[in-house]
Scaffold this motif. Structure first.
Motif, PDB file in Angstrom:
ATOM      1  N   MET A 127       0.817  -1.219   0.000  1.00 25.93           N
ATOM      2  CA  MET A 127       0.000   0.000   0.000  1.00 25.93           C
ATOM      3  C   MET A 127       0.851   1.270   0.000  1.00 25.93           C
ATOM      4  SD  MET A 127      -2.966  -1.055  -0.588  1.00 25.93           S
ATOM      5  CE  MET A 127      -3.951   0.435  -0.450  1.00 25.93           C
ATOM      6  N   THR A 128       2.122   1.204   0.442  1.00 23.82           N
ATOM      7  CA  THR A 128       2.957   2.414   0.326  1.00 23.82           C
ATOM      8  C   THR A 128       3.047   2.828  -1.137  1.00 23.82           C
ATOM      9  OG1 THR A 128       5.037   1.169   0.175  1.00 23.82           O
ATOM     10  CG2 THR A 128       4.407   1.974   2.375  1.00 23.82           C
ATOM     11  N   PHE A 129       3.211   1.842  -2.015  1.00 23.02           N
ATOM     12  CA  PHE A 129       3.356   2.176  -3.437  1.00 23.02           C
ATOM     13  C   PHE A 129       2.026   2.637  -4.037  1.00 23.02           C
ATOM     14  CE2 PHE A 129       3.630   1.369  -7.987  1.00 23.02           C
ATOM     15  CZ  PHE A 129       4.820   2.019  -8.289  1.00 23.02           C
ATOM     16  N   LEU A 130       0.965   1.907  -3.691  1.00 22.15           N
ATOM     17  CA  LEU A 130      -0.339   2.285  -4.259  1.00 22.15           C
ATOM     18  C   LEU A 130      -0.752   3.685  -3.790  1.00 22.15           C
ATOM     19  CD1 LEU A 130      -0.333  -0.513  -5.343  1.00 22.15           C
ATOM     20  CD2 LEU A 130      -2.596  -0.925  -4.405  1.00 22.15           C
ATOM     21  N   GLU A 131      -0.464   4.003  -2.540  1.00 20.91           N
ATOM     22  CA  GLU A 131      -0.821   5.334  -2.035  1.00 20.91           C
ATOM     23  C   GLU A 131       0.039   6.417  -2.704  1.00 20.91           C
ATOM     24  OE1 GLU A 131      -3.437   5.971  -0.499  1.00 20.91           O
ATOM     25  OE2 GLU A 131      -4.010   4.000   0.268  1.00 20.91           O
ATOM     26  N   ALA A 132       1.289   6.082  -2.987  1.00 16.76           N
ATOM     27  CA  ALA A 132       2.144   7.054  -3.700  1.00 16.76           C
ATOM     28  C   ALA A 132       1.546   7.347  -5.072  1.00 16.76           C
ATOM     29  CB  ALA A 132       3.561   6.500  -3.829  1.00 16.76           C
ATOM     30  N   CYS A 133       1.080   6.291  -5.745  1.00 13.79           N
ATOM     31  CA  CYS A 133       0.442   6.487  -7.062  1.00 13.79           C
ATOM     32  C   CYS A 133      -0.811   7.337  -6.898  1.00 13.79           C
ATOM     33  CB  CYS A 133       0.049   5.142  -7.672  1.00 13.79           C
ATOM     34  SG  CYS A 133       1.463   4.162  -8.171  1.00 13.79           S
ATOM     35  N   ARG A 134      -1.594   7.046  -5.854  1.00 12.83           N
ATOM     36  CA  ARG A 134      -2.849   7.785  -5.664  1.00 12.83           C
ATOM     37  C   ARG A 134      -2.568   9.288  -5.516  1.00 12.83           C
ATOM     38  NH1 ARG A 134      -6.894   4.686  -3.816  1.00 12.83           N
ATOM     39  NH2 ARG A 134      -5.418   3.672  -2.424  1.00 12.83           N
ATOM     40  N   SER A 135      -1.521   9.618  -4.749  1.00 16.50           N
ATOM     41  CA  SER A 135      -1.218  11.036  -4.542  1.00 16.50           C
ATOM     42  C   SER A 135      -0.753  11.711  -5.827  1.00 16.50           C
ATOM     43  CB  SER A 135      -0.173  11.201  -3.432  1.00 16.50           C
ATOM     44  OG  SER A 135      -0.777  10.941  -2.190  1.00 16.50           O
ATOM     45  N   TRP A 136       0.092  11.034  -6.605  1.00 15.54           N
ATOM     46  CA  TRP A 136       0.524  11.597  -7.900  1.00 15.54           C
ATOM     47  C   TRP A 136      -0.673  11.884  -8.780  1.00 15.54           C
ATOM     48  CZ3 TRP A 136       4.380  13.901 -10.235  1.00 15.54           C
ATOM     49  CH2 TRP A 136       5.697  13.712  -9.772  1.00 15.54           C
ATOM     50  N   LYS A 137      -1.517  10.860  -8.818  1.00 13.28           N
ATOM     51  CA  LYS A 137      -2.688  10.945  -9.691  1.00 13.28           C
ATOM     52  C   LYS A 137      -3.597  12.096  -9.242  1.00 13.28           C
ATOM     53  CE  LYS A 137      -5.302   9.201 -12.829  1.00 13.28           C
ATOM     54  NZ  LYS A 137      -5.545   8.212 -13.799  1.00 13.28           N
ATOM     55  N   ALA A 138      -3.744  12.222  -7.919  1.00 17.75           N
ATOM     56  CA  ALA A 138      -4.659  13.239  -7.401  1.00 17.75           C
ATOM     57  C   ALA A 138      -4.179  14.646  -7.745  1.00 17.75           C
ATOM     58  CB  ALA A 138      -4.811  13.076  -5.891  1.00 17.75           C
ATOM     59  N   VAL A 139      -2.871  14.856  -7.696  1.00 23.66           N
ATOM     60  CA  VAL A 139      -2.390  16.227  -7.924  1.00 23.66           C
ATOM     61  C   VAL A 139      -2.089  16.522  -9.388  1.00 23.66           C
ATOM     62  CG1 VAL A 139      -1.494  16.460  -5.573  1.00 23.66           C
ATOM     63  CG2 VAL A 139       0.027  15.680  -7.405  1.00 23.66           C
ATOM     64  N   SER A 140      -1.852  15.501 -10.202  1.00 24.73           N
ATOM     65  CA  SER A 140      -1.456  15.789 -11.588  1.00 24.73           C
ATOM     66  C   SER A 140      -2.408  15.187 -12.614  1.00 24.73           C
ATOM     67  CB  SER A 140      -0.052  15.235 -11.844  1.00 24.73           C
ATOM     68  OG  SER A 140      -0.117  13.829 -11.883  1.00 24.73           O
ATOM     69  N   GLY A 141      -3.320  14.344 -12.171  1.00 24.44           N
ATOM     70  CA  GLY A 141      -4.225  13.687 -13.114  1.00 24.44           C
ATOM     71  C   GLY A 141      -3.581  12.522 -13.846  1.00 24.44           C
ATOM     72  N   THR A 142      -2.279  12.311 -13.592  1.00 24.33           N
ATOM     73  CA  THR A 142      -1.630  11.159 -14.245  1.00 24.33           C
ATOM     74  C   THR A 142      -0.518  10.612 -13.355  1.00 24.33           C
ATOM     75  OG1 THR A 142      -0.596  10.362 -16.259  1.00 24.33           O
ATOM     76  CG2 THR A 142      -0.008  12.600 -15.575  1.00 24.33           C
ATOM     77  N   LEU A 143       0.300   9.725 -13.891  1.00 24.23           N
ATOM     78  CA  LEU A 143       1.442   9.193 -13.140  1.00 24.23           C
ATOM     79  C   LEU A 143       2.730   9.607 -13.850  1.00 24.23           C
ATOM     80  CD1 LEU A 143       0.136   5.585 -12.327  1.00 24.23           C
ATOM     81  CD2 LEU A 143       0.323   7.531 -10.773  1.00 24.23           C
ATOM     82  N   PRO A 144       3.835   9.711 -13.096  1.00 26.22           N
ATOM     83  CA  PRO A 144       5.077  10.177 -13.730  1.00 26.22           C
ATOM     84  C   PRO A 144       5.716   9.125 -14.627  1.00 26.22           C
ATOM     85  CG  PRO A 144       5.453   9.655 -11.412  1.00 26.22           C
ATOM     86  CD  PRO A 144       3.983   9.509 -11.647  1.00 26.22           C
ATOM     87  N   CYS A 145       5.347   7.864 -14.438  1.00 25.79           N
ATOM     88  CA  CYS A 145       5.910   6.794 -15.262  1.00 25.79           C
ATOM     89  C   CYS A 145       4.757   5.921 -15.740  1.00 25.79           C
ATOM     90  CB  CYS A 145       6.828   5.879 -14.439  1.00 25.79           C
ATOM     91  SG  CYS A 145       8.028   6.719 -13.426  1.00 25.79           S
TER      92      CYS A 145
END
Ligand code: BES
Ligand code: ZN
Length: 457
Positions: A127-145
């Motif tokens: 869940m550390t990784f999934l939550e990191a993705c969730r935060s990226w997605k929430a602030v940018s609308g996408t993922l960096p990779c």
């Protein structure tokens, strides 16, 4: 965008913790068929969670427990994240202070922690990784990779469906790099990238003697006791210098390269503290080896389970009909698990007296793995981890086994980077398993920084 994602992770931490608790309430014990439905339930939960973040996520059936595979597009390099949603059995249940599947916040030695089976190994880490993705997605609308998430439900029970699944889904699972979150920090404060893992060979054998349990007065002395045979075999597995006596066992075991030895010697590690934390004082491995060598780069043979005669309360004068042992070997470098299995069995069979016979069950057999650390992502991640933890990240070994790292190399020609935030006192596989909230929070933040660096690298 990185700082916005870090801020988002901080403000949404209570919600992230609630999600982790939901996942921890599902008793996904993979080795016990009684929990089959729960494993499927955990897989479904993860698919729903990934889909809610915009991943194209699906449950993939196997002959055993299902896999979870999810894809999300992104601009940077393609990363495959691997973790496992299954957990170890909880026994002995009476040693837990609270229900293993009712997560509770407790006060740990370094602040608050979450106690539950799987809190650290591996649901909290996944869940550390999934939550990191969730935060990226929430602030940018996408993922960096570009990201593929691949979660397994049989890791704690030898991954029987894994290799066939990887072979039939090669293309779908191919990426530039694998990230695995299933390991620990180095000490309490130093982030770590694991560069080598030990392999594992499991053997279970039962020695059968008389056709039924006997009265040990009536028959004792005349009848061969399988417990006695087993004790002799087990006692002969190590010599007085702590070396394992199975013929050919050390074939393919090199001395630690001087450069690595110097690097490990430079780590801030106190063997007295390491053993002291579990109530011990005396290193039990081979003479002349450092404790870090014993757990990271030397092979072992351990008795994991013994079963013979009357083990209940009170006393019974029984001469048992059978004796059973479960043994595991941790393997390093080029040791071949199949050759060792053969040699071990031959050695044991040579010690079985006339009136006894031995029956075998072979468990997992995986080779050790060595990561290739010259991929640029290693240095970028080391920087990202150092930025988050304020301490230079260490490249370390790991005594545990995560056979999939080797499968990624052999089947998919992909290099793995193992980064985890567990601690030695998390009690993984033991009663009262816990995961520090600090591990969870800084784990999420670390992945945000790592994804950011890798995407720019
Ligand atoms: N997460 C552990 C591996 C691990 C152990 C990492 C200790 C860091 C420190 C993993 O889930 C595990 O327990 N693996 C098993 C092997 C598996 C094939 C049953 C192990 O190492 O015993
Ligand atoms: Zn694990």
């Amino acid at each position: 965008m990185r700082n916005e994602a870090l801020d988002h992770a901080a403000t949404s931490l209570p919600a992230a913790l609630d999600r982790l608790k939901d996942l921890l309430r599902i008793p996904s014990i993979s080795t016990d068929p009684a929990y089959r439905e729960n494993c499927a339930q955990a897989a479904d939960w993860l698919v729903a969670d990934l889909a809610s973040m915009g991943f194209d996520a699906s449950v993939r059936e196997t002959p055993g427990h299902p896999m979870v595979v999810a894809h999300h597009d992104g601009p940077g390099p393609h990363i495959l994240f691997y973790g496992h949603y299954d957990v170890q059995p909880v026994d002995p249940l009476e040693l837990w202070d609270t229900d293993p599947f009712d997560p509770v916040e407790i006060e740990g030695d370094l602040g608050p922690a979450l106690r539950a089976r799987g809190a650290s190994d591996d649901k909290g880490q996944v869940m550390t990784f999934l939550e990191a993705c969730r935060s990226w997605k929430a602030v940018s609308g996408t993922l960096p990779c570009k990201i593929t998430v691949f979660l397994e439900g049989e890791e704690e029970s030898g991954s029987p469906s894994l290799v066939p699944f990887m072979e039939t889904n090669k293309e779908e699972l191919s990426a530039d790099l694998v990230l695995i979150c299933d390991t620990a920090l180095f000490g309490d404060n130093t982030p770590a990238i694991v560069t080598q893992l030990r392999g594992l060979l499991g053997e279970e054998f039962t020695i059968h003697g008389p056709k039924l349990d006997l009265h040990s007065g009536f028959f004792g002395g005349a009848a061969m006791n399988p417990g006695r045979v087993l004790a002799k075999i087990l006692a002969s597995l190590h010599d007085d210098a702590g070396r394992i006596t199975v013929p050919g066992f050390y074939d393919g075991v090199p001395e630690l390269p001087a450069e690595l030895k110097a690097q490990w010697d430079g780590l801030d590690f106190d063997p007295t503290e390491f053993l002291g934390a579990v109530g011990l004082a005396d290193p039990a491995g081979e003479d002349g080896r450092s404790v870090l060598e014993m757990v990271w780069s030397r092979p072992t043979c351990e008795i994991n389970g013994l079963d013979c005669g009357y083990t209940g309360d009170g006393f019974k004068t029984v001469l048992p009909a059978q004796a059973r042992a479960k043994i595991s070997f941790r393997l390093v470098a080029d040791q071949d698990p199949h050759e060792i299995r053969k040699s071990f069995r031959a050695m044991v069979e040579g010690m079985i007296p006339k009136d006894c016979r031995v029956e075998w069950i072979g468990h997992g057999a995986s080779k050790a793995s060595q990561m290739v650390t010259d991929h640029p992502a290693f240095e970028l991640s080391r920087q990202a981890l150092s930025d988050e933890w304020g301490v230079e990240a260490a490249f370390i070994g790991c005594g545990g086994s995560i056979p999939i790292a080797g499968h990624f190399q052999r089947i998919l020609d992909m290099n793995s980077m193992l980064i985890g935030f567990g601690r030695e006192n998390d009690a993984i596989h033991s009663p009262n398993e816990k995961y520090d909230l600090r591990s969870f929070e800084k784990g999420i933040r670390s992945w945000i920084r790592i994804m950011d660096k890798i995407s720019q690298g």
